[in-house]
Design an enzyme around this catalytic site. Structure first.
Site, PDB file in Angstrom:
ATOM      1  N   ALA A 330       0.848  -1.188   0.000  1.00 56.23           N
ATOM      2  CA  ALA A 330       0.000   0.000   0.000  1.00 56.23           C
ATOM      3  C   ALA A 330       0.885   1.240   0.000  1.00 56.23           C
ATOM      4  CB  ALA A 330      -0.920   0.006   1.226  1.00 56.23           C
ATOM      5  N   LYS A 331       0.308   2.356  -0.416  1.00 56.03           N
ATOM      6  CA  LYS A 331       1.103   3.578  -0.499  1.00 56.03           C
ATOM      7  C   LYS A 331       1.579   4.033   0.878  1.00 56.03           C
ATOM      8  CE  LYS A 331       3.037   7.096  -2.421  1.00 56.03           C
ATOM      9  NZ  LYS A 331       4.277   6.894  -3.182  1.00 56.03           N
ATOM     10  N   VAL A 332       0.685   3.979   1.841  1.00 61.59           N
ATOM     11  CA  VAL A 332       1.033   4.400   3.197  1.00 61.59           C
ATOM     12  C   VAL A 332       1.155   3.172   4.081  1.00 61.59           C
ATOM     13  CG1 VAL A 332       0.337   5.743   5.211  1.00 61.59           C
ATOM     14  CG2 VAL A 332      -0.138   6.612   2.903  1.00 61.59           C
TER      15      VAL A 332
END
Length: 336
Positions: A330-332
């Protein structure tokens, strides 16, 4: 990922056009306080950018910089002494608790704290005394590209401000044009060599080592290749036993004191039968991946990684993967 990587020169130009006073004042503070200890706090690609700043500070200024081992504050509740300490945290999102908590701890303990972050209103930014926005803009791809390059530039700006080095500052000003050229370099030979491999060494040294670490991470997350980064010295302490006929090596050899040893290693590995991809300035014997030189030897790794990103994106697609949405990522990422 590809479009964002190609946006990096514009992002760098935008960053360089902002926050001059903040960097100047921060550099003046560092000169005045003469910190007893400097540490960096970061994860993943951001940690590689922090390593770049650390190499510059140690090589140019002779000051030791420590990467904070994670979990010391969040899990082990370590009461690290804050007197005379400067803490520099790097993040794209500024949301992970294991970055926010140590930064807040050091701020409350009296250390000088700074956050280099793409989200200027993030929890990490709120925890630090000084905030230096990356100005990279929205980065939708899970794999960081332009935000990583923006972090490299921000780290170099800190060093230039700390040393009050007008030559380095001038070299930084010329960087957007250099990166625009670097983004168009033809590294397709690497796609031809690597599209079927399942393992790979990425070799660097000195200021090139942080981008070698970053490249190895990108091979893992976008291409599914078990890539490991080593310095050209460290690889001889055991890992070299794996290198046999046909073993793929990507060697980063930008200009600088480490280049001669990297070129010698490349030739040695060719004689062993390894598949050597050598990234070096045009005209370097054996180089098949061209590096665009910057106005400062210390900034060449930034140009190098700019040329690497479009290649690894193309490689991921050649291997049937979607580089914009790596599996299980995931991006974060929020870790404690």
């Amino acid at each position: 990922m590809l479009s964002e990587a190609r946006e990096a020169p514009q992002a760098v130009a935008f960053q360089l056009a902002h926050n001059d006073k903040e960097y100047f004042d921060f550099g003046a503070l560092l000169r005045q306080q003469n910190p007893a200890a400097v540490l960096t706090i970061a994860r993943g690609s951001s940690d590689h950018a922090a390593h770049f700043l650390a190499y510059l500070v140690m090589a140019r200024m002779g000051r030791l910089v420590t990467s904070l081992p994670m979990s010391l504050i969040t899990l082990y509740q370590s009461q690290i002494a804050c007197k005379g300490l400067v803490s520099l945290s790097f993040s794209q999102s500024g949301q992970s608790p294991d970055l926010v908590a140590p930064t807040r701890f050091f701020t409350e303990g009296g250390a000088v704290t700074a956050a280099f972050v793409n989200k200027a209103d993030s929890p990490l930014a709120q925890a630090a005394q000084w905030v230096f926005p990356l100005h990279a803009g929205t980065e939708a791809s899970v794999a960081a590209t332009k935000s990583y390059i923006a972090q490299l530039v921000a780290g170099a700006r800190v060093v230039a401000a700390w040393q009050d080095d007008l030559v380095l500052q001038s070299s930084l000003s010329a960087l957007p044009g250099v990166l625009s050229r670097a983004a168009t370099m033809d590294w397709s030979v690497a796609v031809d060599v690597l599209h079927t491999v399942d393992r790979l060494f990425v070799i660097g040294r000195g200021t090139g080592m942080p981008v070698a670490l970053e490249a190895a991470l990108k091979f893992k997350e976008t291409c599914g290749i078990q890539a490991e980064a080593f310095s050209s010295a460290e690889v001889k302490h055991g890992p070299m036993a794996l290198i046999e006929e046909g073993y793929p090596l990507l060697i980063f050899a930008p200009r600088g004191p480490a280049q001669a040893g990297l070129l010698a290693l490349a030739e040695e590995m060719r004689l062993r039968g390894a598949k050597v991809l050598l990234a070096a300035p045009a005209g370097t014997p054996g180089a098949n991946l061209p590096i665009v030189e910057t106005d400062s030897i210390d900034l060449d790794p930034i140009s190098l990684i700019q040329s690497f990103y479009p290649m690894v994106e193309q490689l991921a697609r050649a291997r049937g993967r979607n580089p914009d949405e790596p599996r299980f990522l995931a991006k974060v990422t929020k870790t404690h």
